[in-house]
Design a protein around this motif. Structure first.
Motif, PDB file in Angstrom:
ATOM      1  N   VAL A 210       1.306  -1.233   0.126  1.00 15.50           N
ATOM      2  CA  VAL A 210       0.035  -0.190  -0.167  1.00 15.50           C
ATOM      3  C   VAL A 210       0.355   0.866  -0.232  1.00 15.50           C
ATOM      4  O   VAL A 210       1.964   1.097   0.346  1.00 15.50           O
ATOM      5  CB  VAL A 210      -0.982  -0.124   1.246  1.00 15.50           C
ATOM      6  N   ASP A 241      -4.877   3.878  -8.541  1.00 18.14           N
ATOM      7  CA  ASP A 241      -5.757   3.535  -7.722  1.00 18.14           C
ATOM      8  C   ASP A 241      -6.410   2.068  -7.346  1.00 18.14           C
ATOM      9  O   ASP A 241      -7.491   1.875  -6.262  1.00 18.14           O
ATOM     10  CB  ASP A 241      -6.576   4.785  -8.471  1.00 18.14           C
ATOM     11  N   GLU A 242      -5.380   1.557  -7.579  1.00 18.90           N
ATOM     12  CA  GLU A 242      -5.869   0.070  -7.892  1.00 18.90           C
ATOM     13  C   GLU A 242      -6.499  -0.396  -5.809  1.00 18.90           C
ATOM     14  O   GLU A 242      -5.516  -0.078  -5.486  1.00 18.90           O
ATOM     15  CB  GLU A 242      -4.773  -1.163  -7.901  1.00 18.90           C
ATOM     16  N   PRO A 243      -7.726  -0.563  -5.270  1.00 13.72           N
ATOM     17  CA  PRO A 243      -7.880  -0.672  -3.578  1.00 13.72           C
ATOM     18  C   PRO A 243      -6.926  -2.489  -3.379  1.00 13.72           C
ATOM     19  O   PRO A 243      -6.960  -3.175  -4.308  1.00 13.72           O
ATOM     20  CB  PRO A 243      -8.981  -1.679  -3.701  1.00 13.72           C
ATOM     21  N   ILE A 245      -6.763  -3.878   0.456  1.00 16.10           N
ATOM     22  CA  ILE A 245      -7.321  -3.944   1.719  1.00 16.10           C
ATOM     23  C   ILE A 245      -6.616  -4.622   2.380  1.00 16.10           C
ATOM     24  O   ILE A 245      -5.620  -5.282   3.002  1.00 16.10           O
ATOM     25  CB  ILE A 245      -8.585  -5.001   1.872  1.00 16.10           C
ATOM     26  N   LYS A 255      -9.382  -1.716   6.100  1.00 16.30           N
ATOM     27  CA  LYS A 255      -9.696  -0.539   5.432  1.00 16.30           C
ATOM     28  C   LYS A 255      -9.331  -0.833   3.886  1.00 16.30           C
ATOM     29  O   LYS A 255      -7.749  -1.530   3.681  1.00 16.30           O
ATOM     30  CB  LYS A 255      -8.841   0.495   6.148  1.00 16.30           C
ATOM     31  N   THR A 256     -10.232  -0.194   3.164  1.00 15.23           N
ATOM     32  CA  THR A 256     -10.015  -0.333   1.500  1.00 15.23           C
ATOM     33  C   THR A 256      -8.699   0.679   1.851  1.00 15.23           C
ATOM     34  O   THR A 256      -8.416   1.876   1.809  1.00 15.23           O
ATOM     35  CB  THR A 256     -10.572   0.366   0.513  1.00 15.23           C
ATOM     36  N   GLU A 257      -7.187   0.493   0.856  1.00 17.70           N
ATOM     37  CA  GLU A 257      -6.155   1.251   1.029  1.00 17.70           C
ATOM     38  C   GLU A 257      -5.637   1.103  -1.275  1.00 17.70           C
ATOM     39  O   GLU A 257      -6.178   0.824  -1.612  1.00 17.70           O
ATOM     40  CB  GLU A 257      -4.651   1.500   1.884  1.00 17.70           C
ATOM     41  N   ARG A 258      -4.398   2.102  -0.992  1.00 16.51           N
ATOM     42  CA  ARG A 258      -4.115   1.716  -2.613  1.00 16.51           C
ATOM     43  C   ARG A 258      -2.806   1.574  -2.999  1.00 16.51           C
ATOM     44  O   ARG A 258      -2.096   1.095  -1.816  1.00 16.51           O
ATOM     45  CB  ARG A 258      -4.263   3.256  -3.202  1.00 16.51           C
ATOM     46  N   GLU A 541      -1.930  10.244   0.055  1.00 14.61           N
ATOM     47  CA  GLU A 541      -2.902   9.239   0.146  1.00 14.61           C
ATOM     48  C   GLU A 541      -4.087  10.852  -0.595  1.00 14.61           C
ATOM     49  O   GLU A 541      -4.846   9.790  -1.370  1.00 14.61           O
ATOM     50  CB  GLU A 541      -2.944   8.926   1.241  1.00 14.61           C
TER      51      GLU A 541
END
Ligand SMILES: *[C@@H]1O[C@H](CO)[C@@H](O)[C@H](O)[C@H]1NC(C)=O
Ligand SMILES: *[C@@H]1O[C@H](CO)[C@@H](O)[C@H](O)[C@H]1NC(C)=O
Ligand SMILES: *[C@@H]1O[C@H](CO)[C@@H](O)[C@H](O)[C@H]1NC(C)=O
Ligand SMILES: *[C@@H]1O[C@H](CO)[C@@H](O)[C@H](O)[C@H]1NC(C)=O
Ligand SMILES: *[C@@H]1O[C@H](CO)[C@@H](O)[C@H](O)[C@H]1NC(C)=O
Ligand SMILES: CC(=O)N[C@H]1CO[C@H](CO)[C@@H](O)[C@@H]1O
Length: 587
Positions: A210, A241-243, A245, A255-258, A541
């Motif tokens: 991330v 922007d790829e999620p 987790i 939490k969803t991060e990038r 972020e």
């Protein structure tokens, strides 16, 4: 509260920065004139360093590669030297009888953004013109979407002892080696993408990294290099922007991060765990092969016909690991996860995870907030190094004779002395002491104990001591010295100061300006404090990379007072909110 015995223990366990000699070498290698860069007048100094950087840049500009399609790596050596995993595909499996598996990166998805770039690595190691990093092509090369010419991406099989226990097969679970690059200086560097997707070693992970952990790795590996500590390097950081987790604090709050990818480099990524897995699974021929390869490629002083070569190799690693950890201590660096899979055979700092720079002096400082037992506290690092070297010896056992094994044990015993001698040198340099006097160890230990009692800031106490004229110390004038003010609240402070000033006064052949100059070259004014990293991360972020860039530039000259850094309060008392920060552990 005051116990001199305890103090001595701290002196042995916790101490240092790098020596004067080392600093000089470091300065030469980056073609800086250290002398001319240390000025007290802020304005003239920053102009000067700008000039230095510029002339360094245009000196070599004509030789730099302008076209990424001409950038070529080679995987030949790594592939030809070892058997490669027969099975194909990036699914988790137990792998035997090989060192690498072929594994293609999973390209990070568009939109891609270049979040950070190390000019020093791009130009100085990769021979690339900075202009090429501005292209879309570069974004793809640096995030797994395109492969450089000659690349056969590999994931490395290794094992390791984690938190004291044998963990079995680990391996590159989210990293891909792209190949070796031989630069115009003749140096060979192994390029690796981190966060580039699943490999056969991913176990339950998703192979991604991330933004948070990637910014930290990028900034810290570069910062450590400029502090003069042996380390892997980082060339670039690409975010998307790829999620992804993540459970940041391992407490069930997902939490969803990038996603992000770091392009990183080292002379070699082999670890203690690279040998351990072969010894543990009885692959002794392969163990010998890997050892021979590492020795031939990276330990040029060892003769490959020497019947004791594995012993000499071991002795070198023991020495250099002791030196590395002493250097960590000297800048207050806590690695956070000193498992054998994270310990390089070349004794460079690798695998930046939940690391931290100690602020208030505290031998029990633990950067990983989930490490409740404090196994990897800063004060435990020297000892953990010893434990890891014991594991290395275990891995070497199958290729050592009985006699050699005995000798290796004696070599290992020498670790403590090597470490302590080095720590002593480093802290003496931090205090500006020349020559050797009987009480030097006591003077160092005394200071550290007061720092602990008063919770003074480790980095700034040494820095402020470097910047203040002895006469001003005599007058007990600590105006604008926030860390030193904290220290001076100790009831024994006056005793220490008198001793210190007396010690300095006996260095009669040495001027006070000389002392300040020497000390400023080993005591950084700026380190990557957690609050600084967090602030840059929260902006990154939301796609504002300005602070990452600012930090990269400032931490490239950690020993030079810089106007922009002062404006950002990077050498000031940490903000109140910094105290409430927890280090994010998941990566
Ligand atoms: C490098 O830059 C300096 C200062 O800008 C300039 O005077 C010099 O001519 C340049 N040298 C080359 C080789 O371009
Ligand atoms: C131990 O390692 C350090 C750091 O790399 C080096 O300077 C020193 O020469 C080494 N000592 C020996 C005895 O090899
Ligand atoms: C932090 O420490 C805990 C407890 O020992 C451990 O489970 C966790 O893996 C560590 N974090 C990292 C990133 O290694
Ligand atoms: C200066 O004195 C120190 C001891 O205080 C000594 O180690 C050093 O060699 C001396 N330097 C010179 C140039 O005489
Ligand atoms: C204390 O030191 C500062 C410089 O840091 C100086 O400006 C000031 O005049 C000094 N104060 C006294 C009382 O000497
Ligand atoms: C690359 C990396 O971070 N390797 C390992 C370092 O140690 C931690 C904890 O053992 C592992 O989770 C990492 O995989």
């Amino acid at each position: 509260m005051w116990s001199p015995c305890k103090v001595l223990v701290f002196a042995l366990v916790v101490a240092s920065s790098f020596t004067y000699v080392r600093v000089l070498e470091f300065c030469q290698s980056t073609r800086h004139d250290c002398n001319s860069e240390i000025h007290d007048n802020k304005g003239s100094k920053s102009k000067l360093s700008q000039h230095t950087v510029k002339s360094r840049w245009n000196m070599s500009v004509s030789n730099l590669i302008q076209d990424l399609d001409q950038f070529r790596v080679s995987c030949k050596k790594l592939i030809e030297a070892f058997p490669i995993d027969e099975v194909d595909g990036n699914f988790a499996r137990s792998v035997k009888h090989c060192i690498f598996s072929k594994s293609n990166p999973t390209p990070l998805k568009d939109p891609l953004r270049l979040a950070a770039i190390s000019k020093d690595v791009i130009e100085g190691i990769l021979d690339l013109d900075m202009a090429v990093t501005q292209s879309d092509d570069f974004l793809h090369y640096a995030s797994g979407g395109r492969l450089p010419l000659g690349s056969v991406p590999l994931a490395h099989r290794y094992g390791g002892h984690q938190f004291g226990y044998w963990a079995g097969q680990l391996g590159d679970g989210r990293a891909h080696s792209l190949g070796q690059y031989t630069n115009r200086k003749g140096e060979v560097w192994e390029l690796q993408l981190k966060g580039s997707g699943k490999t056969p070693y991913s176990r339950s992970g998703d192979g991604r990294a991330v933004i948070r952990s990637s910014v930290r790795e990028f900034l810290c590996s570069e910062a450590m290099h400029f502090l003069g500590v042996p380390t892997s390097r980082a060339a670039s950081l690409v975010v998307s922007d790829e999620p992804v987790i993540r459970d940041q604090f391992y407490n069930g709050n997902v939490k969803t991060e990038r996603g992000a990818v770091v392009l990183r480099l080292a002379k070699s990524w082999f670890r203690i765990g690279s040998l351990e897995i072969l010894a543990q699974s009885g692959e002794i021929e392969l163990l010998r092969k890997l050892l021979n390869f590492v020795i031939d490629e990276h330990f040029s002083s060892i003769n490959s016909d020497d019947p004791d070569k594995y012993l000499v190799f071991y002795s070198t690693v023991v020495n250099e690991t002791a030196h590395l950890i002493a250097q960590w201590m000297s800048v207050g660096f806590a690695h956070g996860v000193c498992n054998t899979d994270n310990f390089s055979l070349l004794s460079i700092t690798i695998d930046y995870g939940p690391f931290g720079f100690m602020e208030s002096y505290n031998p029990n400082f633990v950067p990983n907030t989930s490490d409740d037992e404090g196994r990897y506290s800063i004060g435990a690092q020297a000892n953990v190094g010893l434990v890891n070297l014991e594991k290395l010896l275990m891995a070497l056992s199958p290729v050592l004779s009985k006699k050699q094994h005995k000798e290796a044990k004696i070599i290992l015993k020498g670790y403590v002395d090597i470490y302590q001698i080095r720590i002593h040198q480093l802290f003496k340099a931090k205090l500006g002491l020349l020559g050797e006097e009987e009480d030097d160890g006591y003077l160092i230990a005394f200071l550290l104990k007061m720092m602990e009692d008063t919770k003074s800031d480790f980095t700034m106490v040494f820095r402020q001591l470097s910047e203040v004229p002895a006469q001003q110390l005599h007058n007990r004038n600590f105006t604008q010295m926030w860390a030193f003010e904290d220290l001076s609240s100790h009831k024994l402070f006056s005793d220490w100061l008198s001793k210190y000033l007396l010690r300095l006064s006996r260095q009669q052949n040495n001027s006070d300006l000389d002392r300040q100059h020497r000390m400023k070259n080993v005591n950084p004014r700026y380190v990557l404090r957690n609050w600084m990293a967090e602030s840059a991360i929260s902006k990154a972020e939301i796609n504002d990379f300005s602070e990452v860039e600012l930090l990269y530039h400032i931490l490239s000259f950690p020993f030079v007072t810089q106007e922009t850094a002062e404006e950002a309060s990077y050498a000031a008392r940490p903000p109140l909110w910094a105290k409430r920060l927890k280090i994010s552990c998941s990566s």
